[in-house]
Write a protein that holds these residues in place. Structure first.
Motif, PDB file in Angstrom:
ATOM      1  N   GLN A 184       0.861  -1.370   0.044  1.00  0.00           N
ATOM      2  CA  GLN A 184       0.064   0.188  -0.033  1.00  0.00           C
ATOM      3  C   GLN A 184       1.018   1.206  -0.100  1.00  0.00           C
ATOM      4  N   VAL A 185       2.024   1.291   0.707  1.00  0.00           N
ATOM      5  CA  VAL A 185       2.693   2.188   0.804  1.00  0.00           C
ATOM      6  C   VAL A 185       3.382   2.550  -0.580  1.00  0.00           C
ATOM      7  N   LYS A 186       3.738   1.644  -1.165  1.00  0.00           N
ATOM      8  CA  LYS A 186       4.423   1.797  -2.690  1.00  0.00           C
ATOM      9  C   LYS A 186       3.262   2.247  -3.540  1.00  0.00           C
ATOM     10  N   GLN A 187       2.155   1.695  -3.278  1.00  0.00           N
ATOM     11  CA  GLN A 187       1.080   2.309  -4.116  1.00  0.00           C
ATOM     12  C   GLN A 187       0.824   3.862  -4.058  1.00  0.00           C
ATOM     13  N   ILE A 188       1.049   4.304  -2.713  1.00  0.00           N
ATOM     14  CA  ILE A 188       1.008   5.650  -2.451  1.00  0.00           C
ATOM     15  C   ILE A 188       1.912   6.645  -3.141  1.00  0.00           C
ATOM     16  N   GLY A 189       3.138   5.850  -2.864  1.00  0.00           N
ATOM     17  CA  GLY A 189       4.290   6.497  -3.465  1.00  0.00           C
ATOM     18  C   GLY A 189       4.341   6.641  -5.198  1.00  0.00           C
ATOM     19  N   GLU A 190       3.548   5.809  -5.640  1.00  0.00           N
ATOM     20  CA  GLU A 190       3.361   5.922  -6.974  1.00  0.00           C
ATOM     21  C   GLU A 190       2.193   6.742  -7.542  1.00  0.00           C
ATOM     22  N   LEU A 193      -3.730   7.392  -4.783  1.00  0.00           N
ATOM     23  CA  LEU A 193      -4.047   7.975  -3.305  1.00  0.00           C
ATOM     24  C   LEU A 193      -5.298   7.482  -2.758  1.00  0.00           C
ATOM     25  N   ASP A 194      -5.679   8.131  -1.751  1.00  0.00           N
ATOM     26  CA  ASP A 194      -7.287   7.827  -1.030  1.00  0.00           C
ATOM     27  C   ASP A 194      -7.467   6.271  -0.838  1.00  0.00           C
ATOM     28  N   ARG A 218      -5.765  12.564   3.124  1.00  0.00           N
ATOM     29  CA  ARG A 218      -5.399  13.997   3.187  1.00  0.00           C
ATOM     30  C   ARG A 218      -4.437  14.452   2.032  1.00  0.00           C
ATOM     31  N   ILE A 219      -3.408  13.471   1.829  1.00  0.00           N
ATOM     32  CA  ILE A 219      -2.603  13.803   0.477  1.00  0.00           C
ATOM     33  C   ILE A 219      -3.635  14.084  -0.547  1.00  0.00           C
TER      34      ILE A 219
END
Length: 462
Positions: A184-190, A193-194, A218-219
């Motif tokens: 999930q963190v990798k997906q957010i980095g890519e 979001l949300d 929030r991002i």
């Protein structure tokens, strides 16, 4: 090393330490008990033989004592007993392994251990002797070896069982949830979001998942706000040109309406004027609709996008800016309609940001070319090429960083290309830049093709 393996090693080390200490204490207590038992047993034997020893000594001295002990202990089952006086020496012994107050254990040349207990017996005013009680330690050594083996087997059993439990427990309770969080963190980095929480357990990992989800939400909100602000800035830049673009059809409509009102037109001329008014009204409606779509703040769900149409509409929207800057805007589009999955307004924002940057790079006019093509790997490329001043080599690797700009103060926020990069990444795409100060700059956007392309190709083949 994985976390589960580390937990297993730590646990096994603890189990090994506990079992080792327990085994050592058990063997030590057993050894102390054996020493006390042998000492007490030797004392009992000496006490029982003391009257016989004293009587034999009075009758014939130490020689008689030795013979008496041999006769008395001949039927004794267990330890060996003999008389030792000051003139005797101990038997051939090789190594003393431990010594107590009245007992010693000795290992002979063959590696056999034997325990000797010595009980002094007073015989007269000047003479004394010692009763030596010896007992082999084979049983005790066998017990010690058995205890060590049992402890090792217990340790191996506990270690194996605990290892299996911790391993599978670590995988199910820690390993898999952590892997989901990492993904999930990798997906957010890519740029995806949300995100909703990927771990729903009521523990620390569950709370961490909720925190990550809230952070991504929030991002996403802040990013949408920044993008909307960027779109409004572009609309502000377009406002003067759009006012002129709307002014022309309004003048046409006003003139035609005046002619109809005068009553001097024939029926055919009235129909022609009405058609002209309708055409100009439709033109203004199209311009206003494009602005509304472009300024829309809320992201729409991804759907199949006609890239050919998006490029056409974006170029129509930016035409006033390019004409004002004496820049020619050209497109090279394939006859085949190409589709991607995404948000029309966001893709249009990427193109408008790139065109705006290209206009700023050509203060004396020039040429902007937009190419659309499909590669052999079923990827779709959009190229935005300008003939401007180019980008310095030292700045090329930083153009997508937020707030980085080479423009003068007040002429740019440095967010346009950063926003474009984020949108492209959210659409599972990539954006690259190549530039030469002499020939201009090329931005190449790569998107995965939509399934709609394959479906259309199949229809065409059939």
């Amino acid at each position: 090393m994985k976390l589960a393996a580390k937990l297993i090693l730590v646990f096994l080390f603890g189990v090994f330490a506990i079992v080792s200490v327990f085994t050592w204490q058990t063997l030590r207590r057993q050894n102390d008990w054996e020493v006390e038992r042998r000492t007490a047993h030797a004392s009992d034997i000496a006490d029982a033989l003391t009257p016989t020893i004293k009587q034999a000594y009075e009758e014939g001295g130490t020689i008689t004592v030795k013979r008496a002990l041999e006769v008395s202990t001949r039927q004794l089952d267990g330890p060996e007993v003999r008389w030792v006086d000051g003139k005797d020496t101990s038997s051939q012994l090789t190594q003393t392994t431990s010594r107590e107050t009245s007992s010693i254990s000795i290992t002979d040349a063959n590696g056999n251990r034997k325990a000797y207990s010595y009980i002094p017996i007073p015989l007269g005013e000047s003479d004394s002797g010692t009763v030596e009680v010896s007992e082999p330690l084979e049983k005790q050594d066998a017990f010690t070896r058995g205890a060590v083996v049992r402890s090792l087997m217990s340790l191996l059993g506990v270690a194996a069982f605990s290892g299996v439990v911790i391993y599978f427990g670590g995988i199910q309770l820690i390993g898999k949830p952590l892997n989901r969080l990492v993904v999930q963190v990798k997906q957010i980095g890519e740029g995806q979001l949300d995100q909703t929480p990927v771990v729903t357990s009521h523990d620390e990992l569950g709370r961490l998942a909720i925190a990550i989800s809230e952070m991504s939400r929030r991002i996403h909100q802040q990013l949408n706000t920044i993008r909307h602000t960027n779109r409004l800035g572009t609309i502000g830049t377009l406002s003067a040109g759009i006012a002129h673009e709307l002014g022309t059809p309004l003048n046409v409509i006003s003139g035609r309406a005046g002619l109809i009102k005068s009553g001097k037109l024939t029926t055919e001329e009235i129909v022609q004027s009405a058609e002209t008014i309708q055409s100009e009204a439709n033109r203004m409606t199209t311009i206003i609709r494009q602005l509304l779509d472009f300024s829309r703040q809320k992201s729409a769900p991804y759907s199949s996008i006609d890239l050919n149409g998006v490029i056409h509409r974006t170029c129509d929207l930016m035409q006033t800016l390019t004409e004002k800057a004496n820049i020619q805007l050209a497109t090279n589009l394939p006859a085949e309609t190409l589709y991607i999955d995404g948000d029309v307004a966001q893709i249009q924002q990427v193109l408008s940001n790139l065109i705006t940057n290209a206009i700023a790079a050509m203060p004396n006019g020039g040429m902007i070319t937009i190419n659309l093509l499909k590669t052999s790997h079923d990827d779709i490329h959009i190229q935005v090429i300008d003939s401007g001043v180019g980008i310095e080599l030292a700045d090329v690797n930083q153009v997508f960083e937020p707030f980085y700009t080479t423009k003068d103060v007040g002429q740019g926020t440095g967010l346009g290309l950063s926003i474009a990069y984020g949108i492209v990444r959210e659409h599972s795409g990539d954006i690259q830049v190549s530039s030469n100060p002499e020939t201009g700059t090329t931005f190449t956007i790569t998107f995965p093709a939509s399934d709609s392309n394959s479906a259309i190709q199949e229809v065409n083949k059939s």
